[in-house]
Design an enzyme around this catalytic site. Structure first.
Site, mmCIF file in Angstrom:
data_model
loop_
_atom_site.group_PDB
_atom_site.id
_atom_site.type_symbol
_atom_site.label_atom_id
_atom_site.label_comp_id
_atom_site.label_asym_id
_atom_site.label_seq_id
_atom_site.Cartn_x
_atom_site.Cartn_y
_atom_site.Cartn_z
ATOM 1 N N ALA A 8 -7.273 0.492 10.266
ATOM 2 C CA ALA A 8 -7.931 0.991 9.034
ATOM 3 C C ALA A 8 -7.093 2.109 8.442
ATOM 4 O O ALA A 8 -7.607 3.060 7.867
ATOM 5 C CB ALA A 8 -9.347 1.463 9.351
ATOM 6 N N GLY A 9 -5.779 1.986 8.611
ATOM 7 C CA GLY A 9 -4.860 2.956 8.011
ATOM 8 C C GLY A 9 -4.629 2.617 6.548
ATOM 9 O O GLY A 9 -5.478 1.987 5.897
ATOM 10 N N GLY A 12 -4.493 -1.291 5.836
ATOM 11 C CA GLY A 12 -5.762 -1.919 6.213
ATOM 12 C C GLY A 12 -6.874 -1.568 5.239
ATOM 13 O O GLY A 12 -7.677 -2.420 4.861
ATOM 14 N N ARG A 150 7.137 -7.477 -5.904
ATOM 15 C CA ARG A 150 8.041 -6.370 -6.239
ATOM 16 C C ARG A 150 9.120 -6.844 -7.215
ATOM 17 O O ARG A 150 9.411 -6.179 -8.208
ATOM 18 C CB ARG A 150 8.680 -5.810 -4.963
ATOM 19 C CG ARG A 150 7.701 -4.966 -4.158
ATOM 20 C CD ARG A 150 8.235 -4.570 -2.805
ATOM 21 N NE ARG A 150 7.392 -3.530 -2.204
ATOM 22 C CZ ARG A 150 7.415 -3.183 -0.924
ATOM 23 N NH1 ARG A 150 8.228 -3.800 -0.089
ATOM 24 N NH2 ARG A 150 6.632 -2.218 -0.488
ATOM 25 N N HIS A 174 11.786 -10.518 6.034
ATOM 26 C CA HIS A 174 11.268 -9.311 5.387
ATOM 27 C C HIS A 174 12.225 -8.186 5.732
ATOM 28 O O HIS A 174 11.991 -7.401 6.625
ATOM 29 C CB HIS A 174 9.856 -9.017 5.906
ATOM 30 C CG HIS A 174 9.180 -7.889 5.186
ATOM 31 N ND1 HIS A 174 9.129 -7.809 3.817
ATOM 32 C CD2 HIS A 174 8.514 -6.807 5.640
ATOM 33 C CE1 HIS A 174 8.465 -6.718 3.472
ATOM 34 N NE2 HIS A 174 8.089 -6.096 4.548
#
Ligand code: NAI
Length: 307
Positions: A8-9, A12, A150, A174
């Site tokens: 949940a950073g 998230g 992007r 990536h």
């Protein structure tokens, strides 16, 4: 549908927000080992339901086992880059975290689709697949949606056109072996190579490839999260709605593009069961070679990780 977002950073919480706001998922459950973080973010998001008019339930817990059975598990848990770090610098610490979480997620939800976000993305997606023991169609990585977006945003600025008028797909890895096939890139329907001089297009590709580092350098602490969170949510929503749009995703090729067996970013269609189809686009010879090189490099890095 129930979507579990682990971590949940920064990434998230934006993933959870975008999923909730879409208003087609019954419940989003945030999971984070940091005491109170997931519950706090969930409560804060819940407070915005009346304001923004969505009905998705949002809950936060500290253990994956308490999240319930999930249709989709998005893994964003782990360390993010700091200035001067490459994505590869994160490999050891994040492999431990992602491997354990993938195993737990598959145990709680054997029919789930795992969407990996944690970096280094290509390695973590492979590692999660191995740890979870799920079919490869149900373990996919998020990178191409973000990298394409992007490039589209930067090209939109450079050509003064709406980003939605730019079509492009970012394939390969990536990281340094990101491939944006210019044969497939269009500005308002016209090939990008006929719209901008060669040097300008190359500069846009390079800037898109380095956008993650550019944001890290500006933030000075942590890495990008708005576009990454929106990208992860977009993939889940594409699966949940069987949208059938062509989406770049990190998936396991089985012969497509001449890649026999390995994870790499490719054009796909996604559905409720994860990867529905790898879409074979008519890439130019050099583009095809670059995608194959990316796949080979990812395989090398993955074999080192497994030792
Ligand atoms: P962050 O540090 O803000 O959040 C990570 C969260 O994971 C923290 O709240 C931490 O408590 C939690 N966590 C750590 N171990 C856990 C565990 N075992 N179980 C549950 N939660 C755990 O980091 P941020 O900015 O959200 O980035 C997350 C990851 O996503 C990083 O690895 C970053 O490099 C990656 N990322 C990937 C992108 C992509 O294109 N694939 C784009 C942007 C970020």
């Amino acid at each position: 549908h129930r979507v579990v977002v682990v971590g949940a950073g920064h990434v998230g919480m934006i993933t959870a927000m975008k999923l909730a706001e879409a208003n087609i998922i019954e419940e989003v459950v945030l999971v984070d080992i940091a005491d109170g973080l997931a519950a706090g973010i969930a409560l804060d998001l819940t407070h915005s339901t009346a304001l923004l008019g969505f009905d998705t339930k949002v809950r936060g817990v500290t253990r994956l086992a308490d999240a319930g059975v999930a249709d989709y598990v998005v893994i964003t848990a782990g360390r993010a880059r700091q200035p001067g770090m490459s994505r590869t610098d994160l490999v050891e610490v994040n492999a431990g975290i992602v491997g354990g979480l993938a195993r737990d997620a598959a145990a709680v939800s054997p029919n789930t689709v795992l969407l990996i976000v944690t970096n280094p993305l290509d390695e973590m997606t492979h590692h999660a697949w191995q740890a979870a023991g799920l079919p490869a169609e149900r373990v996919i990585g998020m990178a191409g949606v973000l990298d394409s977006s992007r490039f589209q945003a930067l090209t939109g600025l450079a050509t003064q056109s709406a980003p939605s008028d730019i079509t492009a797909l970012a394939l390969g890895s990536h990281g340094d072996e990101m491939v944006i096939p210019l044969s497939q890139a269009r500005v308002a329907g016209t090939s990008i190579t006929q719209t901008l001089p060669q040097g300008a297009v190359t500069a846009l590709v390079d800037r898109a490839r380095n956008s993650g580092a550019e944001v890290v350098g500006l933030l000075k602490s942590g890495s990008a999260f708005f576009a990454p969170g929106a990208s992860a949510a977009r993939m889940v929503l594409a699966m949940a709605t069987e949208s059938d749009e062509v989406i770049a995703a990190t998936v396991r090729a089985r012969g497509q593009y001449g890649i026999s067996d390995g994870y790499v970013g490719l054009p796909t269609k996604l559905g409720r069961g994860g990867l529905k189809e790898i879409v074979e686009l008519p890439l130019a010879e050099d583009e095809l070679a670059a995608v194959r090189t990316a796949a080979a490099r990812i395989s090398e890095r993955v074999s080192v990780l497994e030792k």
